[in-house]
Design a protein around this motif. Structure first.
Motif, mmCIF file in Angstrom:
data_model
loop_
_atom_site.group_PDB
_atom_site.id
_atom_site.type_symbol
_atom_site.label_atom_id
_atom_site.label_comp_id
_atom_site.label_asym_id
_atom_site.label_seq_id
_atom_site.Cartn_x
_atom_site.Cartn_y
_atom_site.Cartn_z
ATOM 1 N N PHE A 29 0.825 -1.210 0.000
ATOM 2 C CA PHE A 29 0.000 0.000 0.000
ATOM 3 C C PHE A 29 0.855 1.254 0.000
ATOM 4 C CE2 PHE A 29 -3.486 2.744 0.869
ATOM 5 C CZ PHE A 29 -3.076 3.641 1.842
ATOM 6 N N SER A 30 1.922 1.276 0.771
ATOM 7 C CA SER A 30 2.722 2.489 0.925
ATOM 8 C C SER A 30 3.442 2.884 -0.361
ATOM 9 C CB SER A 30 3.733 2.317 2.056
ATOM 10 O OG SER A 30 4.616 1.263 1.761
ATOM 11 N N ARG A 31 3.461 2.023 -1.356
ATOM 12 C CA ARG A 31 4.104 2.362 -2.629
ATOM 13 C C ARG A 31 3.177 3.135 -3.557
ATOM 14 N NH1 ARG A 31 5.856 -3.073 -5.228
ATOM 15 N NH2 ARG A 31 6.535 -1.608 -6.842
ATOM 16 N N TYR A 32 1.887 3.121 -3.265
ATOM 17 C CA TYR A 32 0.896 3.667 -4.174
ATOM 18 C C TYR A 32 0.499 5.101 -3.830
ATOM 19 C CZ TYR A 32 0.079 -0.932 -6.184
ATOM 20 O OH TYR A 32 0.230 -2.128 -6.847
ATOM 21 N N ALA A 33 0.375 5.922 -4.883
ATOM 22 C CA ALA A 33 -0.348 7.172 -4.729
ATOM 23 C C ALA A 33 -1.833 6.812 -4.648
ATOM 24 C CB ALA A 33 -0.086 8.087 -5.911
ATOM 25 N N MET A 34 -2.559 7.527 -3.810
ATOM 26 C CA MET A 34 -3.969 7.227 -3.587
ATOM 27 C C MET A 34 -4.810 8.456 -3.890
ATOM 28 S SD MET A 34 -3.928 4.101 -2.587
ATOM 29 C CE MET A 34 -5.648 3.981 -2.100
ATOM 30 N N GLY A 35 -5.976 8.204 -4.461
ATOM 31 C CA GLY A 35 -6.823 9.331 -4.815
ATOM 32 C C GLY A 35 -8.296 9.053 -4.599
ATOM 33 N N TRP A 36 -9.057 10.111 -4.723
ATOM 34 C CA TRP A 36 -10.525 10.030 -4.683
ATOM 35 C C TRP A 36 -11.083 10.675 -5.942
ATOM 36 C CZ3 TRP A 36 -13.244 7.464 -0.978
ATOM 37 C CH2 TRP A 36 -12.574 7.151 0.217
ATOM 38 N N PHE A 37 -12.051 9.982 -6.528
ATOM 39 C CA PHE A 37 -12.829 10.498 -7.642
ATOM 40 C C PHE A 37 -14.292 10.466 -7.230
ATOM 41 C CE2 PHE A 37 -9.929 10.596 -11.367
ATOM 42 C CZ PHE A 37 -8.797 10.060 -10.765
ATOM 43 N N ARG A 38 -15.127 11.153 -7.992
ATOM 44 C CA ARG A 38 -16.562 11.079 -7.739
ATOM 45 C C ARG A 38 -17.324 11.118 -9.048
ATOM 46 N NH1 ARG A 38 -17.496 17.038 -4.917
ATOM 47 N NH2 ARG A 38 -17.233 18.314 -6.814
ATOM 48 N N GLN A 39 -18.517 10.553 -9.003
ATOM 49 C CA GLN A 39 -19.368 10.534 -10.191
ATOM 50 C C GLN A 39 -20.801 10.805 -9.772
ATOM 51 O OE1 GLN A 39 -19.040 6.992 -12.595
ATOM 52 N NE2 GLN A 39 -19.838 8.069 -14.381
ATOM 53 N N ALA A 92 -22.602 12.607 -4.866
ATOM 54 C CA ALA A 92 -22.025 11.717 -5.877
ATOM 55 C C ALA A 92 -21.644 10.396 -5.231
ATOM 56 C CB ALA A 92 -20.775 12.350 -6.505
ATOM 57 N N LEU A 93 -21.296 9.454 -6.082
ATOM 58 C CA LEU A 93 -20.659 8.218 -5.635
ATOM 59 C C LEU A 93 -19.156 8.485 -5.612
ATOM 60 C CD1 LEU A 93 -21.369 5.307 -4.852
ATOM 61 C CD2 LEU A 93 -21.085 4.678 -7.246
ATOM 62 N N TYR A 94 -18.530 8.293 -4.468
ATOM 63 C CA TYR A 94 -17.111 8.595 -4.295
ATOM 64 C C TYR A 94 -16.295 7.306 -4.362
ATOM 65 C CZ TYR A 94 -17.946 13.451 -3.139
ATOM 66 O OH TYR A 94 -18.306 14.792 -3.203
ATOM 67 N N TYR A 95 -15.284 7.329 -5.223
ATOM 68 C CA TYR A 95 -14.451 6.158 -5.459
ATOM 69 C C TYR A 95 -13.030 6.398 -4.976
ATOM 70 C CZ TYR A 95 -18.065 4.680 -8.790
ATOM 71 O OH TYR A 95 -19.242 4.296 -9.386
ATOM 72 N N CYS A 96 -12.463 5.387 -4.369
ATOM 73 C CA CYS A 96 -11.057 5.366 -4.012
ATOM 74 C C CYS A 96 -10.263 4.786 -5.183
ATOM 75 C CB CYS A 96 -10.885 4.511 -2.763
ATOM 76 S SG CYS A 96 -9.218 4.410 -2.114
ATOM 77 N N ALA A 97 -9.060 5.303 -5.390
ATOM 78 C CA ALA A 97 -8.257 4.873 -6.535
ATOM 79 C C ALA A 97 -6.789 4.782 -6.137
ATOM 80 C CB ALA A 97 -8.422 5.852 -7.689
ATOM 81 N N ALA A 98 -6.064 3.891 -6.812
ATOM 82 C CA ALA A 98 -4.649 3.687 -6.517
ATOM 83 C C ALA A 98 -3.849 3.531 -7.797
ATOM 84 C CB ALA A 98 -4.463 2.450 -5.643
ATOM 85 N N ARG A 99 -2.630 4.057 -7.748
ATOM 86 C CA ARG A 99 -1.700 3.912 -8.871
ATOM 87 C C ARG A 99 -0.289 4.047 -8.328
ATOM 88 N NH1 ARG A 99 0.766 7.318 -13.076
ATOM 89 N NH2 ARG A 99 0.859 6.099 -15.018
ATOM 90 N N LEU A 100 0.661 3.378 -8.971
ATOM 91 C CA LEU A 100 2.045 3.438 -8.497
ATOM 92 C C LEU A 100 2.649 4.821 -8.713
ATOM 93 C CD1 LEU A 100 3.504 -0.043 -9.460
ATOM 94 C CD2 LEU A 100 3.124 0.873 -7.171
#
Length: 122
Positions: A29-39, A92-100
């Motif tokens: 987990f600690s390697r990933y940038a984490m974000g929030w999106f919404r729709q 909105a519907l809020y989504y969690c997102a991850a990317r390296l």
């Protein structure tokens, strides 16, 4: 593989606050940038906030800057979104997102959660 599970959504009056959480599985987990999106209904998914792998950098959409705060606890494999001064247009519907790597575009995301619904009444 990273699995993301959001929680903390709900119904709140305009001007109120909510804190969303996103719990991640996996030891990296600690390697990933984490974000929030919404729709929102009838609209495209949009970027809300991003935090770098070590929490040193944060980014926000202009629409939430000054009202929302993203943070993370790598010891708990969890990222948070504190939402204050909520407005009906935040519904909105809020989504969690991850990317390296860092990201603000939805098509760059490696992993998505299933979302948590936030409804702000006027």
């Amino acid at each position: 593989q990273v699995q993301l599970v959001e929680s903390g959504g709900g119904l709140v009056q305009a001007g109120g606050s909510l804190r969303l959480s996103c719990a991640a599985s996996g030891r990296t987990f600690s390697r990933y940038a984490m974000g929030w999106f919404r729709q929102a209904p009838g609209k495209e998914r949009e970027f809300v906030a991003l935090i770098s792998w070590n929490g040193g950098d944060t980014y926000y959409a202009d629409s939430v800057k000054g009202r929302f705060t993203i943070s993370r606890d790598n010891a708990k494999n969890t990222v948070y979104l504190q939402m204050n001064s909520l407005k009906p247009e935040d519904t909105a519907l809020y989504y969690c997102a991850a990317r390296l790597g860092l990201f603000t575009a939805a098509d760059l995301v490696d992993y998505w959660g299933k979302g948590t619904l936030v409804t702000v009444s006027s």
